[in-house]
Design a protein around this motif. Structure first.
Motif, PDB file in Angstrom:
ATOM      1  N   SER A   1       0.505  -1.198   0.015  1.00 51.33           N
ATOM      2  CA  SER A   1       0.176   0.059   0.380  1.00 51.33           C
ATOM      3  C   SER A   1       1.066   1.682   0.341  1.00 51.33           C
ATOM      4  O   SER A   1       1.869   1.192   0.500  1.00 51.33           O
ATOM      5  CB  SER A   1      -0.595   0.174   1.362  1.00 51.33           C
ATOM      6  OG  SER A   1      -2.205  -1.411   1.198  1.00 51.33           O
ATOM      7  N   GLU A   2       0.515   1.814  -0.652  1.00 56.11           N
ATOM      8  CA  GLU A   2       0.610   3.900  -0.713  1.00 56.11           C
ATOM      9  C   GLU A   2       0.027   4.532  -0.883  1.00 56.11           C
ATOM     10  O   GLU A   2      -1.117   5.053  -0.021  1.00 56.11           O
ATOM     11  CB  GLU A   2       1.609   3.611  -2.347  1.00 56.11           C
ATOM     12  CG  GLU A   2       2.503   2.655  -2.887  1.00 56.11           C
ATOM     13  CD  GLU A   2       2.507   3.279  -4.174  1.00 56.11           C
ATOM     14  OE1 GLU A   2       2.168   4.306  -4.483  1.00 56.11           O
ATOM     15  OE2 GLU A   2       3.662   2.202  -4.725  1.00 56.11           O
ATOM     16  N   ILE A   3       0.417   5.857   0.703  1.00 60.19           N
ATOM     17  CA  ILE A   3       0.080   6.936   0.649  1.00 60.19           C
ATOM     18  C   ILE A   3       0.903   7.791   0.859  1.00 60.19           C
ATOM     19  O   ILE A   3       2.118   8.010   1.046  1.00 60.19           O
ATOM     20  CB  ILE A   3      -0.125   6.418   2.133  1.00 60.19           C
ATOM     21  CG1 ILE A   3       0.769   6.031   3.354  1.00 60.19           C
ATOM     22  CG2 ILE A   3      -0.936   5.472   2.889  1.00 60.19           C
ATOM     23  CD1 ILE A   3       0.520   5.821   5.021  1.00 60.19           C
ATOM     24  N   TYR A   4       0.147   9.530   1.313  1.00 58.50           N
ATOM     25  CA  TYR A   4       0.959  10.499   0.833  1.00 58.50           C
ATOM     26  C   TYR A   4      -0.269  11.498   1.500  1.00 58.50           C
ATOM     27  O   TYR A   4      -1.423  11.201   1.818  1.00 58.50           O
ATOM     28  CB  TYR A   4       0.775  10.737  -0.846  1.00 58.50           C
ATOM     29  CG  TYR A   4      -0.289  10.958  -1.521  1.00 58.50           C
ATOM     30  CD1 TYR A   4      -1.188  11.956  -1.814  1.00 58.50           C
ATOM     31  CD2 TYR A   4      -0.480   9.503  -2.669  1.00 58.50           C
ATOM     32  CE1 TYR A   4      -1.926  11.473  -2.623  1.00 58.50           C
ATOM     33  CE2 TYR A   4      -0.962   9.452  -3.008  1.00 58.50           C
ATOM     34  CZ  TYR A   4      -2.579   9.930  -3.349  1.00 58.50           C
ATOM     35  OH  TYR A   4      -3.187  10.108  -4.371  1.00 58.50           O
ATOM     36  N   GLY A   5       0.606  12.330   2.093  1.00 60.34           N
ATOM     37  CA  GLY A   5      -0.003  13.471   3.028  1.00 60.34           C
ATOM     38  C   GLY A   5       0.222  13.594   4.410  1.00 60.34           C
ATOM     39  O   GLY A   5       0.593  12.017   5.027  1.00 60.34           O
ATOM     40  N   ILE A   6       0.744  14.528   4.546  1.00 67.71           N
ATOM     41  CA  ILE A   6       0.548  14.627   6.284  1.00 67.71           C
ATOM     42  C   ILE A   6      -0.067  13.631   6.928  1.00 67.71           C
ATOM     43  O   ILE A   6       0.373  12.317   7.944  1.00 67.71           O
ATOM     44  CB  ILE A   6       0.928  15.542   6.865  1.00 67.71           C
ATOM     45  CG1 ILE A   6       2.215  16.840   5.834  1.00 67.71           C
ATOM     46  CG2 ILE A   6       0.647  16.199   8.757  1.00 67.71           C
ATOM     47  CD1 ILE A   6       2.332  18.851   6.350  1.00 67.71           C
ATOM     48  N   GLN A   7      -1.709  14.485   7.240  1.00 68.97           N
ATOM     49  CA  GLN A   7      -2.511  13.424   8.026  1.00 68.97           C
ATOM     50  C   GLN A   7      -2.322  11.669   7.569  1.00 68.97           C
ATOM     51  O   GLN A   7      -3.021  11.249   9.092  1.00 68.97           O
ATOM     52  CB  GLN A   7      -4.202  13.943   8.077  1.00 68.97           C
ATOM     53  CG  GLN A   7      -4.406  13.805   9.397  1.00 68.97           C
ATOM     54  CD  GLN A   7      -3.800  14.058  10.632  1.00 68.97           C
ATOM     55  OE1 GLN A   7      -3.400  15.019  10.612  1.00 68.97           O
ATOM     56  NE2 GLN A   7      -4.733  13.399  11.149  1.00 68.97           N
ATOM     57  N   PRO A   8      -2.540  11.064   6.631  1.00 73.08           N
ATOM     58  CA  PRO A   8      -3.032   9.405   6.221  1.00 73.08           C
ATOM     59  C   PRO A   8      -1.866   9.200   6.236  1.00 73.08           C
ATOM     60  O   PRO A   8      -1.971   8.518   7.246  1.00 73.08           O
ATOM     61  CB  PRO A   8      -3.083   9.749   4.752  1.00 73.08           C
ATOM     62  CG  PRO A   8      -3.437  11.141   4.163  1.00 73.08           C
ATOM     63  CD  PRO A   8      -3.284  11.943   4.755  1.00 73.08           C
ATOM     64  N   THR A   9      -0.412   9.578   6.660  1.00 75.34           N
ATOM     65  CA  THR A   9       0.921   9.369   6.860  1.00 75.34           C
ATOM     66  C   THR A   9       1.469   9.010   8.192  1.00 75.34           C
ATOM     67  O   THR A   9       1.499   8.159   8.912  1.00 75.34           O
ATOM     68  CB  THR A   9       2.091   9.726   6.350  1.00 75.34           C
ATOM     69  OG1 THR A   9       1.649  10.507   5.386  1.00 75.34           O
ATOM     70  CG2 THR A   9       3.503   9.362   6.791  1.00 75.34           C
ATOM     71  N   LEU A  10       0.726  10.314   9.322  1.00 81.43           N
ATOM     72  CA  LEU A  10       0.810  10.528  10.734  1.00 81.43           C
ATOM     73  C   LEU A  10      -0.430   9.357  11.868  1.00 81.43           C
ATOM     74  O   LEU A  10      -0.363   8.555  11.998  1.00 81.43           O
ATOM     75  CB  LEU A  10      -0.230  11.846  11.435  1.00 81.43           C
ATOM     76  CG  LEU A  10       1.361  12.658  11.205  1.00 81.43           C
ATOM     77  CD1 LEU A  10       0.795  14.115  11.639  1.00 81.43           C
ATOM     78  CD2 LEU A  10       2.636  12.058  12.346  1.00 81.43           C
ATOM     79  N   GLU A  11      -1.584   8.958  10.523  1.00 82.32           N
ATOM     80  CA  GLU A  11      -2.794   7.632  10.739  1.00 82.32           C
ATOM     81  C   GLU A  11      -2.097   6.744  11.573  1.00 82.32           C
ATOM     82  O   GLU A  11      -2.605   6.055  11.855  1.00 82.32           O
ATOM     83  CB  GLU A  11      -3.694   8.310  10.298  1.00 82.32           C
ATOM     84  CG  GLU A  11      -4.352   9.572  10.270  1.00 82.32           C
ATOM     85  CD  GLU A  11      -4.863   9.940  11.790  1.00 82.32           C
ATOM     86  OE1 GLU A  11      -5.661   8.979  12.685  1.00 82.32           O
ATOM     87  OE2 GLU A  11      -5.100  10.921  12.574  1.00 82.32           O
ATOM     88  N   ALA A  12      -1.133   6.799   9.784  1.00 81.02           N
ATOM     89  CA  ALA A  12      -0.802   5.186   9.736  1.00 81.02           C
ATOM     90  C   ALA A  12       0.059   4.841  10.776  1.00 81.02           C
ATOM     91  O   ALA A  12       0.371   3.766  10.956  1.00 81.02           O
ATOM     92  CB  ALA A  12      -0.106   4.842   7.884  1.00 81.02           C
ATOM     93  N   LEU A  13       1.216   5.935  11.065  1.00 81.70           N
ATOM     94  CA  LEU A  13       2.418   6.036  12.018  1.00 81.70           C
ATOM     95  C   LEU A  13       1.779   5.615  13.926  1.00 81.70           C
ATOM     96  O   LEU A  13       2.185   4.233  14.342  1.00 81.70           O
ATOM     97  CB  LEU A  13       2.995   6.875  12.286  1.00 81.70           C
ATOM     98  CG  LEU A  13       4.197   7.300  10.708  1.00 81.70           C
ATOM     99  CD1 LEU A  13       4.493   8.469  10.630  1.00 81.70           C
ATOM    100  CD2 LEU A  13       5.117   6.079  11.507  1.00 81.70           C
ATOM    101  N   LYS A  14       0.701   6.454  13.950  1.00 80.67           N
ATOM    102  CA  LYS A  14      -0.196   5.839  15.079  1.00 80.67           C
ATOM    103  C   LYS A  14      -1.173   5.003  15.628  1.00 80.67           C
ATOM    104  O   LYS A  14      -0.862   4.092  16.438  1.00 80.67           O
ATOM    105  CB  LYS A  14      -1.334   7.492  15.279  1.00 80.67           C
ATOM    106  CG  LYS A  14      -0.664   9.038  15.960  1.00 80.67           C
ATOM    107  CD  LYS A  14      -0.985   9.514  15.642  1.00 80.67           C
ATOM    108  CE  LYS A  14      -0.142  11.250  16.084  1.00 80.67           C
ATOM    109  NZ  LYS A  14      -0.962  12.261  15.883  1.00 80.67           N
ATOM    110  N   SER A  15      -1.426   3.775  14.193  1.00 83.42           N
ATOM    111  CA  SER A  15      -1.696   3.107  14.257  1.00 83.42           C
ATOM    112  C   SER A  15      -1.254   1.898  14.386  1.00 83.42           C
ATOM    113  O   SER A  15      -1.631   0.907  13.977  1.00 83.42           O
ATOM    114  CB  SER A  15      -3.116   3.006  13.218  1.00 83.42           C
ATOM    115  OG  SER A  15      -2.720   2.796  11.536  1.00 83.42           O
TER     116      SER A  15
END
Length: 245
Positions: free
Chosen positions: A4-18
């Motif tokens: 999976s690939e994600i981009y953008g600040i908020q989606p990346t932060l959510e991925a890290l925190k989850s």
């Protein structure tokens, strides 16, 4: 399954925190804001690889979508910790067999090794968090899905894996041409971990120094070496030969 690939600040932060298993994060050079600083901080705390790249690279990765200076790749698999791997395996069998990948860089070689490892009953693969080939969709494809049937562990340094193997009384074997001992003379029936080195350099000097055993395959032709995945397969089937006899 693809990475999976994600981009953008908020989606990346959510991925890290989850606690998603993030393989690598690309951050735009020469740009800073609170969101990017938080992403970098969390990534460093969790030993996630960061790569600082020009905006052109991010534009290409995100297909010119609004990446906000960050792009991340989520691993297609979940990893296990090395203690969990060793303890759970040793609870089930007395003489497990592991493979340690020392800075292999070609994802297709890694996938091919994983495929053969799963076919020969290897109990787990240990690789590096940074400095080795990524586990991505190409690895999955080359392994023909075998990657989903064998535990994969990532460590900060190869020496960490070797220390753990020693502490659990697991024989460490470096596949190396820098020895006279052939793999056929090594007892592969006992609990063992096979160290396979990088395509260009072979097993690193530090791993060679720490390995309890060094062994090679005989080379009878004029070519001086085998592809690493082919060499690994030959050694694994010697292990199978010894264990089924």
């Amino acid at each position: 399954m693809e990475t999976s690939e994600i981009y953008g600040i908020q989606p990346t932060l959510e991925a890290l925190k989850s606690k998603q298993t993030i393989e690598k994060i690309f951050v735009q050079k020469n740009i800073q804001n609170d969101g990017l600083k938080e992403i970098q901080s969390i990534a460093k705390d969790n030993n996630i690889q960061l790569s600082y790249v020009p905006i052109e690279k991010l534009n290409k990765l995100s297909k010119n979508e609004n990446h906000q200076g960050v792009f991340a790749k989520i691993s297609p698999i979940a990893y296990v910790g090395i203690e969990e791997l060793l303890e759970s395996t040793l609870a089930k069998k007395e003489n497990p067999f592991f493979i340690i990948l020392d800075e292999l860089t070609d994802v297709r070689n890694v996938g091919a090794i994983i495929r053969t490892a799963e076919c020969t009953g290897v109990d787990g693969i240990i690789t590096l968090k940074q400095g080795g080939a990524a586990i991505n969709e190409q690895t999955v494809k080359t392994s023909t899905g075998a990657i989903f049937n064998i535990p994969i562990c990532k460590v900060d340094h190869i020496k960490d894996a070797l220390f753990y193997m020693d502490s659990y009384n697991i024989q460490t074997i470096a596949a190396s041409e820098k020895t006279d001992q052939k793999i056929y003379d090594v007892n592969l029936k006992k609990a063992s971990a096979l160290i396979m080195g990088s395509e260009g350099k072979g097993v690193s000097k530090s791993a060679l120094k720490m390995a309890k055993v060094k062994a090679k395959l005989p080379m009878l032709g004029s070519t001086s070496s085998l592809n690493v995945s082919v060499a690994c397969g030959a050694i694994l089937y010697e292990m199978v030969r010894q264990r089924i006899n």
